[in-house]
Scaffold this motif. Structure first.
Motif, short mmCIF file in Angstrom:
data_model
loop_
_atom_site.label_atom_id
_atom_site.label_comp_id
_atom_site.label_asym_id
_atom_site.label_seq_id
_atom_site.Cartn_x
_atom_site.Cartn_y
_atom_site.Cartn_z
N ASP A 125 0.81 -1.21 0.00
CA ASP A 125 0.00 0.00 0.00
C ASP A 125 0.85 1.27 0.00
O ASP A 125 0.46 2.27 -0.58
N GLY A 126 2.01 1.25 0.65
CA GLY A 126 2.87 2.43 0.68
C GLY A 126 3.47 2.76 -0.66
O GLY A 126 3.99 3.85 -0.86
N PHE A 127 3.36 1.83 -1.61
CA PHE A 127 3.95 2.04 -2.93
C PHE A 127 2.89 2.33 -3.99
O PHE A 127 3.22 2.57 -5.13
N ARG A 128 1.63 2.31 -3.61
CA ARG A 128 0.55 2.55 -4.57
C ARG A 128 0.50 4.04 -4.90
O ARG A 128 0.74 4.89 -4.05
N SER A 129 0.20 4.33 -6.12
CA SER A 129 0.12 5.71 -6.55
C SER A 129 -0.88 5.79 -7.69
O SER A 129 -1.32 4.78 -8.22
N SER A 130 -1.23 6.99 -8.07
CA SER A 130 -2.08 7.18 -9.23
C SER A 130 -1.82 8.57 -9.78
O SER A 130 -1.31 9.44 -9.10
N GLY A 131 -2.21 8.74 -11.01
CA GLY A 131 -2.07 10.05 -11.63
C GLY A 131 -1.40 9.97 -12.98
O GLY A 131 -0.52 9.14 -13.19
N PRO A 132 -1.83 10.82 -13.90
CA PRO A 132 -1.22 10.83 -15.22
C PRO A 132 0.15 11.50 -15.20
O PRO A 132 0.31 12.58 -14.64
N LEU A 133 1.10 10.83 -15.80
CA LEU A 133 2.46 11.34 -15.93
C LEU A 133 2.90 11.19 -17.37
O LEU A 133 2.30 10.42 -18.14
N SER A 134 3.94 11.89 -17.73
CA SER A 134 4.55 11.72 -19.05
C SER A 134 6.05 11.83 -18.94
O SER A 134 6.57 12.60 -18.11
N ILE A 135 6.72 11.07 -19.77
CA ILE A 135 8.15 11.23 -19.95
C ILE A 135 8.32 12.04 -21.22
O ILE A 135 7.79 11.67 -22.28
N ILE A 136 8.99 13.16 -21.11
CA ILE A 136 9.32 13.99 -22.27
C ILE A 136 10.75 13.63 -22.65
O ILE A 136 11.67 13.82 -21.86
N LEU A 137 10.92 13.10 -23.84
CA LEU A 137 12.25 12.75 -24.34
C LEU A 137 12.67 13.76 -25.40
O LEU A 137 12.00 13.88 -26.44
N LEU A 138 13.73 14.47 -25.13
CA LEU A 138 14.29 15.41 -26.10
C LEU A 138 15.48 14.76 -26.78
O LEU A 138 16.30 14.13 -26.11
#
Length: 104
Positions: free
Chosen positions: A3-16
């Motif tokens: 449970d301490g490692f659960r997360s949520s939410g939209p993320l993105s990796i921007i690769l330049l």
């Protein structure tokens, strides 16, 4: 228990990826750093750094993919033509407890 490692939410990796000589990239560096600082101040960017070897950069951003993509297109590296951008959107499922709260 995970449970301490659960997360949520939209993320993105921007690769330049640099598509111009490093001296041209360096000419845009001051403007790029100012753009990064604004993204951090707005709470969109979480982590940023150079790729190793120095062929571009990586930014971890939070928010909906379309919003992050629009921001990525305003990077001075991109607008000046010295770098291309690729967006890798994902939804966080797990995160270290130290950063899980930042992802909500």
């Amino acid at each position: 228990m995970t449970d301490g490692f659960r997360s949520s939410g939209p993320l993105s990796i921007i690769l330049l990826t640099y598509v111009a000589p490093l001296e041209d990239v360096d000419a845009q560096l001051k403007a790029h750093v100012a753009w990064l600082e604004a993204g951090f101040a707005e709470g969109v960017f979480l982590i940023a750094g150079r790729r190793d070897p120095r062929v571009g950069g990586v930014i971890i951003a939070r928010g909906a993919a379309d919003e992050v993509a629009a921001i990525a297109q305003t990077d001075p590296f991109v607008t000046s033509g010295v770098a291309t951008v690729e967006l890798v959107p994902f939804n966080a499922s797990f995160a270290a407890p130290e950063i899980a709260g930042l992802l909500a």
